[in-house]
Design a protein around this motif. Structure first.
Motif, PDB file in Angstrom:
ATOM      1  N   ALA A 228       7.253  -5.792  -7.339  1.00 29.94           N
ATOM      2  CA  ALA A 228       6.707  -6.690  -6.318  1.00 29.94           C
ATOM      3  C   ALA A 228       6.116  -7.954  -6.941  1.00 29.94           C
ATOM      4  O   ALA A 228       6.148  -9.030  -6.339  1.00 29.94           O
ATOM      5  CB  ALA A 228       5.646  -5.962  -5.503  1.00 29.94           C
ATOM      6  N   LYS A 229       5.595  -7.825  -8.147  1.00 26.99           N
ATOM      7  CA  LYS A 229       5.011  -8.972  -8.835  1.00 26.99           C
ATOM      8  C   LYS A 229       6.037  -9.739  -9.664  1.00 26.99           C
ATOM      9  O   LYS A 229       5.706 -10.746 -10.299  1.00 26.99           O
ATOM     10  CB  LYS A 229       3.867  -8.515  -9.739  1.00 26.99           C
ATOM     11  N   ALA A 248       9.300  -2.480  -2.961  1.00 26.41           N
ATOM     12  CA  ALA A 248       8.666  -3.714  -3.423  1.00 26.41           C
ATOM     13  C   ALA A 248       9.027  -4.905  -2.542  1.00 26.41           C
ATOM     14  O   ALA A 248       8.265  -5.879  -2.461  1.00 26.41           O
ATOM     15  CB  ALA A 248       9.077  -3.986  -4.868  1.00 26.41           C
ATOM     16  N   GLN A 249      10.185  -4.838  -1.874  1.00 32.09           N
ATOM     17  CA  GLN A 249      10.588  -5.919  -0.980  1.00 32.09           C
ATOM     18  C   GLN A 249       9.910  -5.827   0.383  1.00 32.09           C
ATOM     19  O   GLN A 249       9.866  -6.810   1.128  1.00 32.09           O
ATOM     20  CB  GLN A 249      12.107  -5.888  -0.792  1.00 32.09           C
ATOM     21  N   THR A 250       9.380  -4.636   0.703  1.00 26.76           N
ATOM     22  CA  THR A 250       8.790  -4.401   2.024  1.00 26.76           C
ATOM     23  C   THR A 250       7.265  -4.439   2.005  1.00 26.76           C
ATOM     24  O   THR A 250       6.634  -4.909   2.957  1.00 26.76           O
ATOM     25  CB  THR A 250       9.244  -3.027   2.568  1.00 26.76           C
ATOM     26  N   VAL A 251       6.670  -3.952   0.921  1.00 21.18           N
ATOM     27  CA  VAL A 251       5.220  -3.813   0.826  1.00 21.18           C
ATOM     28  C   VAL A 251       4.708  -4.652  -0.335  1.00 21.18           C
ATOM     29  O   VAL A 251       5.264  -4.605  -1.441  1.00 21.18           O
ATOM     30  CB  VAL A 251       4.820  -2.330   0.613  1.00 21.18           C
ATOM     31  N   GLY A 252       3.669  -5.444  -0.088  1.00 17.57           N
ATOM     32  CA  GLY A 252       3.117  -6.310  -1.119  1.00 17.57           C
ATOM     33  C   GLY A 252       2.435  -5.539  -2.238  1.00 17.57           C
ATOM     34  O   GLY A 252       2.046  -4.378  -2.075  1.00 17.57           O
ATOM     35  N   ALA A 253       2.262  -6.212  -3.371  1.00 17.94           N
ATOM     36  CA  ALA A 253       1.687  -5.561  -4.551  1.00 17.94           C
ATOM     37  C   ALA A 253       0.276  -5.049  -4.298  1.00 17.94           C
ATOM     38  O   ALA A 253      -0.095  -3.961  -4.760  1.00 17.94           O
ATOM     39  CB  ALA A 253       1.691  -6.537  -5.731  1.00 17.94           C
ATOM     40  N   ASP A 254      -0.546  -5.813  -3.581  1.00 22.68           N
ATOM     41  CA  ASP A 254      -1.929  -5.380  -3.322  1.00 22.68           C
ATOM     42  C   ASP A 254      -1.955  -4.092  -2.504  1.00 22.68           C
ATOM     43  O   ASP A 254      -2.740  -3.178  -2.788  1.00 22.68           O
ATOM     44  CB  ASP A 254      -2.706  -6.479  -2.583  1.00 22.68           C
ATOM     45  N   ARG A 255      -1.110  -4.013  -1.504  1.00 20.61           N
ATOM     46  CA  ARG A 255      -1.049  -2.802  -0.679  1.00 20.61           C
ATOM     47  C   ARG A 255      -0.481  -1.620  -1.476  1.00 20.61           C
ATOM     48  O   ARG A 255      -0.903  -0.479  -1.296  1.00 20.61           O
ATOM     49  CB  ARG A 255      -0.214  -3.052   0.580  1.00 20.61           C
ATOM     50  N   CYS A 291       0.035   0.491   4.283  1.00 19.20           N
ATOM     51  CA  CYS A 291       1.174  -0.376   3.982  1.00 19.20           C
ATOM     52  C   CYS A 291       1.414  -1.476   5.011  1.00 19.20           C
ATOM     53  O   CYS A 291       1.819  -2.588   4.651  1.00 19.20           O
ATOM     54  CB  CYS A 291       2.448   0.463   3.842  1.00 19.20           C
TER      55      CYS A 291
END
Length: 293
Positions: A228-229, A248-255, A291
């Motif tokens: 994601a990053k 990683a394409q659906t959920v951001g790195a922080d989440r 998420c």
């Protein structure tokens, strides 16, 4: 005397215990597992192995020390078994007093505490110094069906050995990945219904094996965070690379990091005998909230 490989607990555990007994056994160990009878059988063998005076693999089963341990009459073996009753501070003080006396028969003294998770906090604190700096001849074997209820300070002073669940060892990474793939795909697709179906399948996994699956899940989530990053990183769980890439394409790195932390919380709940339905709910509603909400 029964060999380790005929006891419950799993091949990996047997090999680790035998190697430790034949080399340099730690003075404080914590044996954990779901089955009290299995814990008793393994801990009895460990105690006999520590006291064994024979040559070759321990316990030999033939020396005088082994025979006394098997008959329950070894003067240097103290077994504490109060069932599910609370173990109080007076017991800890008695243990400390007993271990201030040098062994009677041989070079070692063993204190075996069954159901150690029932030690109350005062008793655990009273034993801390004894576990951390025992006399050179003193060895402690603690067994616990719920090891995580023990204070972290107690657990950190023990070398830990876990019995595998009945039916074999925890699944390896490949087996865990096959269990997790449908679940991660469902999360990546934002399909809460499929998340629930996959979680129901995970729910059927034995408790200790499920803890191993959660460990693989955290490794997969770490892969997803790097993806994601946009950071170059060889996946830890190759078998789930496709799923973590989609995630990683659906959920951001922080989440994803919040989800990683939540899996630790969930593993702790499972280790404390959380109900199966609670696990399914957590893997569905709680993960959906983390998420996507």
């Amino acid at each position: 005397m029964t060999r380790f490989d005929t006891l419950p607990g799993g091949k990996a555990l047997h090999e680790a215990l035998q190697k430790a007994l034949d080399d340099r056994f730690p003075q404080a160990v914590l044996l954990s597992g779901d089955d009290p009878a299995a814990l008793q059988a393994v801990s009895d063998r460990v105690a006999a192995g520590i006291l064994c005076e024979g040559n070759g693999p321990r316990p030999c089963g033939t020396c005088l020390s082994c025979r006394k341990a098997a008959q329950g009459v070894h003067p240097d073996l103290s077994v504490i078994d109060e069932g599910e009753n609370e173990l109080k501070v007076d017991l800890a003080r008695r243990i400390k007093a007993e271990n201030a006396v040098v062994p009677n028969d041989g070079a070692r003294r063993v204190t075996l505490i069954r159901h150690a998770h029932n030690l109350n906090s005062m008793a655990q604190n009273a034993l801390l110094k004894e576990l951390e700096e025992p006399p050179s001849y003193a060895f402690f074997v603690l067994t616990a069906e719920q090891p995580d209820t023990l204070l972290q300070t107690v657990r950190s002073r023990c070398t830990k050995f876990a019995l595998a669940p009945e039916g074999g060892d925890a699944p390896d990474t490949g087996e865990a990945a096959s269990l997790l793939a449908p679940y991660l795909e469902a999360v990546a697709m934002r399909r809460e219904d499929r998340m629930m179906l996959a979680a129901l399948a995970l729910e059927k996994t034995p408790r200790r094996a499920l803890l191993g699956v959660f460990s693989v899940l955290q490794s997969a989530l770490r892969d997803a965070v790097f993806a994601a990053k946009g950071l170059p990183q060889k996946p830890i769980v190759d078998a789930l690379a496709a799923q973590t890439g989609k995630l990683a394409q659906t959920v951001g790195a922080d989440r994803l990091m919040r989800l990683y932390d939540f899996v630790s919380v969930l593993a702790d709940r499972v280790s404390r005998n959380a109900a199966a339905a609670a696990v399914t709910n957590a893997l569905t509603a709680d993960v959906w909230r983390i998420c996507f909400l």
